[in-house]
Design a protein around this motif. Sequence first.
Motif, PDB file in Angstrom:
ATOM      1  N   PRO A  44       7.907 -19.313  -0.767  1.00  0.00           N
ATOM      2  CA  PRO A  44       7.182 -18.070  -0.486  1.00  0.00           C
ATOM      3  C   PRO A  44       5.830 -18.320   0.185  1.00  0.00           C
ATOM      4  CG  PRO A  44       6.961 -18.651  -2.795  1.00  0.00           C
ATOM      5  CD  PRO A  44       7.877 -19.671  -2.189  1.00  0.00           C
ATOM      6  N   LYS A  45       5.491 -17.463   1.116  1.00  0.00           N
ATOM      7  CA  LYS A  45       4.166 -17.448   1.751  1.00  0.00           C
ATOM      8  C   LYS A  45       3.537 -16.098   1.434  1.00  0.00           C
ATOM      9  CE  LYS A  45       1.167 -19.606   4.448  1.00  0.00           C
ATOM     10  NZ  LYS A  45       0.580 -20.907   4.094  1.00  0.00           N
ATOM     11  N   LEU A  46       2.501 -16.128   0.609  1.00  0.00           N
ATOM     12  CA  LEU A  46       1.931 -14.900   0.075  1.00  0.00           C
ATOM     13  C   LEU A  46       1.224 -14.088   1.155  1.00  0.00           C
ATOM     14  CD1 LEU A  46       1.845 -13.695  -2.793  1.00  0.00           C
ATOM     15  CD2 LEU A  46      -0.456 -14.640  -3.025  1.00  0.00           C
ATOM     16  N   VAL A  47       1.476 -12.780   1.142  1.00  0.00           N
ATOM     17  CA  VAL A  47       0.799 -11.847   2.047  1.00  0.00           C
ATOM     18  C   VAL A  47      -0.219 -11.025   1.276  1.00  0.00           C
ATOM     19  CG1 VAL A  47       1.105  -9.827   3.532  1.00  0.00           C
ATOM     20  CG2 VAL A  47       2.736 -11.720   3.654  1.00  0.00           C
ATOM     21  N   ALA A  48       0.222 -10.464   0.151  1.00  0.00           N
ATOM     22  CA  ALA A  48      -0.648  -9.602  -0.651  1.00  0.00           C
ATOM     23  C   ALA A  48      -1.447 -10.452  -1.643  1.00  0.00           C
ATOM     24  CB  ALA A  48       0.193  -8.578  -1.405  1.00  0.00           C
ATOM     25  N   LYS A  49      -2.731 -10.215  -1.733  1.00  0.00           N
ATOM     26  CA  LYS A  49      -3.616 -10.955  -2.636  1.00  0.00           C
ATOM     27  C   LYS A  49      -3.922 -10.119  -3.881  1.00  0.00           C
ATOM     28  CE  LYS A  49      -3.988 -13.938   0.769  1.00  0.00           C
ATOM     29  NZ  LYS A  49      -3.298 -15.244   0.743  1.00  0.00           N
ATOM     30  N   GLU A  50      -4.548 -10.754  -4.860  1.00  0.00           N
ATOM     31  CA  GLU A  50      -4.956 -10.027  -6.056  1.00  0.00           C
ATOM     32  C   GLU A  50      -5.937  -8.916  -5.676  1.00  0.00           C
ATOM     33  OE1 GLU A  50      -6.414 -12.257  -9.317  1.00  0.00           O
ATOM     34  OE2 GLU A  50      -4.687 -13.600  -9.431  1.00  0.00           O
ATOM     35  N   GLY A  51      -5.724  -7.742  -6.267  1.00  0.00           N
ATOM     36  CA  GLY A  51      -6.572  -6.591  -5.970  1.00  0.00           C
ATOM     37  C   GLY A  51      -6.048  -5.728  -4.840  1.00  0.00           C
ATOM     38  N   THR A  52      -5.038  -6.212  -4.105  1.00  0.00           N
ATOM     39  CA  THR A  52      -4.462  -5.439  -3.008  1.00  0.00           C
ATOM     40  C   THR A  52      -3.608  -4.312  -3.560  1.00  0.00           C
ATOM     41  OG1 THR A  52      -4.378  -7.435  -1.640  1.00  0.00           O
ATOM     42  CG2 THR A  52      -3.043  -5.561  -0.922  1.00  0.00           C
ATOM     43  N   ARG A  53      -3.672  -3.154  -2.919  1.00  0.00           N
ATOM     44  CA  ARG A  53      -2.809  -2.039  -3.277  1.00  0.00           C
ATOM     45  C   ARG A  53      -1.610  -2.028  -2.331  1.00  0.00           C
ATOM     46  NH1 ARG A  53      -4.504   0.958  -7.138  1.00  0.00           N
ATOM     47  NH2 ARG A  53      -2.802   2.413  -6.734  1.00  0.00           N
ATOM     48  N   VAL A  54      -0.432  -1.834  -2.912  1.00  0.00           N
ATOM     49  CA  VAL A  54       0.794  -1.851  -2.114  1.00  0.00           C
ATOM     50  C   VAL A  54       1.618  -0.609  -2.423  1.00  0.00           C
ATOM     51  CG1 VAL A  54       0.946  -4.367  -1.927  1.00  0.00           C
ATOM     52  CG2 VAL A  54       1.993  -3.216  -3.889  1.00  0.00           C
ATOM     53  N   LYS A  55       2.445  -0.241  -1.476  1.00  0.00           N
ATOM     54  CA  LYS A  55       3.421   0.813  -1.683  1.00  0.00           C
ATOM     55  C   LYS A  55       4.767   0.185  -2.021  1.00  0.00           C
ATOM     56  CE  LYS A  55       1.383   4.212   1.487  1.00  0.00           C
ATOM     57  NZ  LYS A  55       1.633   5.066   2.676  1.00  0.00           N
ATOM     58  N   ALA A  56       5.645   0.967  -2.615  1.00  0.00           N
ATOM     59  CA  ALA A  56       6.998   0.484  -2.875  1.00  0.00           C
ATOM     60  C   ALA A  56       7.670   0.177  -1.538  1.00  0.00           C
ATOM     61  CB  ALA A  56       7.799   1.529  -3.639  1.00  0.00           C
ATOM     62  N   GLY A  57       8.181  -1.042  -1.417  1.00  0.00           N
ATOM     63  CA  GLY A  57       8.792  -1.451  -0.161  1.00  0.00           C
ATOM     64  C   GLY A  57       7.860  -2.175   0.778  1.00  0.00           C
ATOM     65  N   SER A  76       4.892   1.033  -6.190  1.00  0.00           N
ATOM     66  CA  SER A  76       3.541   1.115  -5.632  1.00  0.00           C
ATOM     67  C   SER A  76       2.526   0.885  -6.745  1.00  0.00           C
ATOM     68  CB  SER A  76       3.305   2.475  -4.977  1.00  0.00           C
ATOM     69  OG  SER A  76       3.317   3.514  -5.947  1.00  0.00           O
ATOM     70  N   GLY A  77       1.415   0.261  -6.394  1.00  0.00           N
ATOM     71  CA  GLY A  77       0.393  -0.030  -7.389  1.00  0.00           C
ATOM     72  C   GLY A  77      -0.547  -1.110  -6.905  1.00  0.00           C
ATOM     73  N   GLU A  78      -1.241  -1.715  -7.856  1.00  0.00           N
ATOM     74  CA  GLU A  78      -2.218  -2.752  -7.531  1.00  0.00           C
ATOM     75  C   GLU A  78      -1.725  -4.114  -8.033  1.00  0.00           C
ATOM     76  OE1 GLU A  78      -6.851  -4.037  -8.603  1.00  0.00           O
ATOM     77  OE2 GLU A  78      -6.103  -2.034  -9.123  1.00  0.00           O
ATOM     78  N   THR A  96       0.471  -3.668 -11.329  1.00  0.00           N
ATOM     79  CA  THR A  96       0.220  -2.522 -12.208  1.00  0.00           C
ATOM     80  C   THR A  96       0.625  -1.269 -11.449  1.00  0.00           C
ATOM     81  OG1 THR A  96      -1.633  -3.664 -13.278  1.00  0.00           O
ATOM     82  CG2 THR A  96      -1.499  -1.273 -13.548  1.00  0.00           C
ATOM     83  N   ALA A  97       1.627  -0.578 -11.953  1.00  0.00           N
ATOM     84  CA  ALA A  97       2.237   0.526 -11.213  1.00  0.00           C
ATOM     85  C   ALA A  97       1.378   1.786 -11.241  1.00  0.00           C
ATOM     86  CB  ALA A  97       3.615   0.832 -11.782  1.00  0.00           C
ATOM     87  N   ASP A  98       1.435   2.553 -10.154  1.00  0.00           N
ATOM     88  CA  ASP A  98       0.788   3.863 -10.091  1.00  0.00           C
ATOM     89  C   ASP A  98       1.569   4.872 -10.929  1.00  0.00           C
ATOM     90  OD1 ASP A  98      -1.115   2.919  -8.294  1.00  0.00           O
ATOM     91  OD2 ASP A  98       0.074   3.478  -6.533  1.00  0.00           O
ATOM     92  N   LYS A  99       0.870   5.873 -11.427  1.00  0.00           N
ATOM     93  CA  LYS A  99       1.550   6.943 -12.150  1.00  0.00           C
ATOM     94  C   LYS A  99       2.445   7.741 -11.212  1.00  0.00           C
ATOM     95  CE  LYS A  99      -0.451   6.053 -16.106  1.00  0.00           C
ATOM     96  NZ  LYS A  99       0.332   5.454 -17.214  1.00  0.00           N
ATOM     97  N   GLU A 100       1.921   8.005 -10.013  1.00  0.00           N
ATOM     98  CA  GLU A 100       2.704   8.694  -8.983  1.00  0.00           C
ATOM     99  C   GLU A 100       3.093   7.676  -7.925  1.00  0.00           C
ATOM    100  OE1 GLU A 100       3.724  11.806  -8.965  1.00  0.00           O
ATOM    101  OE2 GLU A 100       2.743  12.281 -10.876  1.00  0.00           O
ATOM    102  N   GLN A 101       4.390   7.454  -7.758  1.00  0.00           N
ATOM    103  CA  GLN A 101       4.871   6.419  -6.854  1.00  0.00           C
ATOM    104  C   GLN A 101       4.881   6.887  -5.396  1.00  0.00           C
ATOM    105  OE1 GLN A 101       6.164   3.023  -7.566  1.00  0.00           O
ATOM    106  NE2 GLN A 101       4.658   3.563  -9.119  1.00  0.00           N
ATOM    107  N   SER A 102       4.516   5.978  -4.513  1.00  0.00           N
ATOM    108  CA  SER A 102       4.579   6.241  -3.077  1.00  0.00           C
ATOM    109  C   SER A 102       5.366   5.123  -2.408  1.00  0.00           C
ATOM    110  CB  SER A 102       3.168   6.329  -2.470  1.00  0.00           C
ATOM    111  OG  SER A 102       2.447   5.127  -2.691  1.00  0.00           O
ATOM    112  N   HIS A 103       6.111   5.462  -1.354  1.00  0.00           N
ATOM    113  CA  HIS A 103       6.989   4.513  -0.692  1.00  0.00           C
ATOM    114  C   HIS A 103       6.574   4.301   0.763  1.00  0.00           C
ATOM    115  CE1 HIS A 103       9.459   5.762  -4.116  1.00  0.00           C
ATOM    116  NE2 HIS A 103      10.182   4.678  -3.931  1.00  0.00           N
TER     117      HIS A 103
END
Length: 450
Positions: A44-57, A76-78, A96-103
């Motif tokens: 694996p080659k990491l793209v997202a770092k700690e503290g980054t917010r991501v969407k599902a997918g 989605s979450g942080e 850590t997942a968001d309460k409301e999911q976004s894709h």
Amino acid sequence: MSKDIRIKKGLDIKLVGEAEKATENAIISNFYSVRPEDFHSIIPKLVAKEGTRVKAGETLFYNKDFEAMKFVSPVSGEITEIQRGPRRRIDAIKITADKEQSHLDHGKFDLSADADKIKAHLLASGCWAFIKQRPYDVVANPESTPKGIFISGYASAPLAADLDYTLRGKEEELQTAVTALSKLTSGGVHISVGKGTNSPLAGLENATTYTVSGPHPSGNVGTLINKVDPINKGEVVWTVNAQDLVIIGELLLTGKFNAERVIAFGGSSVKKPRYFKTKIGAEVSTMIYDNGVDKDGNDRIISGNVLTGKQVAPDGHLDYYNNVITVIPEGDDYEFFGWNKPIFNKISTSRAFTFSWLNPKKKYELNTNTNGEHRAFVVTGSYEQVFPLDIYPMQILKACMYKDLDEMEALGMYEVAPEDFALTEFICVSKQPHQKIIREGLDLMLKEIG
């Protein structure tokens, strides 16, 4: 060629705790985890770092050897933690997942597109991770063209999820995925379903359906490959889990990566076995302790079935490919002179001191005890009784142990995966770790031969 496949060699292990056909929504998990080790052979080659917010997918990491191959977040979450092992190896990515999911919207896909566009879309969206290849039982190489794609729609393993039930109502997604995959192979898509079942996979277009019957491992995709189109040197086939077809199909139809899973939760330590709707990488605790498993019990939690799954901690997470969680008693107790008296409560292919053959329909409450210690191979001929492939199981195991690549090739190593040896490991009087031996043999071949 006949479309009926009947397996005579094998062993059905009937256990107490089969999941009742009732589905509930699992408690929504606050934390999710993606473990690169689930994708064997991938660096694996990491793209997202700690503290980054991501969407599902959205991409978490990509394959260092093939940068177009993305691996994405199920929610989605942080990103709150990157767990590392020796030499800074990435062990897990915790979200850590968001309460409301976004894709992340990958866009609805045009199924009339050619194979290259389909391949590029699956790689970029994270769905390529669901396509595995043989030889080597690893994530498929996008630069190869398989001679066939194989899908098992019949689960014969003990306490496995009933695919006829979990796939019900998903016919459109299944058909979409099969239509897209059929363009990626020079041969065809081959699907197995259980005899006498009403499978949503039966009768799909752009695929050949086979009816399988017989004891486990009749439901293994390796058995289907061996009986339909065995792999020779230089050939490649791809495999896809039936539930993963739904994720691929939904992505092509809607543009969204929906990591939803229907999990069979069972085992003799579960008071109310049933199905749960959850997501890839969810905390297993959201399905266990509030649903009939004793917190103070001496039990083993297994992500997967009892033959091929792996032990997880109570605060562990669901694996990327599994659709079963099994909880059975820990076998850390021993019987005094247990080897020297009649046995009525265990399964065995031998009739010496055991009587399971008298009542083949009886369900057993087994634990994790191996009932013996590790020793050198004993030639009993029992492996061949439960091994339906046209391969010599003991000889190929020994070839792996002394690392003879030429002999491994000659004996059919290109065709097998560790799960094909789960039953021989279960009945082994020598208590040898067959699946581990085969995995190490495949890794050696991948490294030396490629």
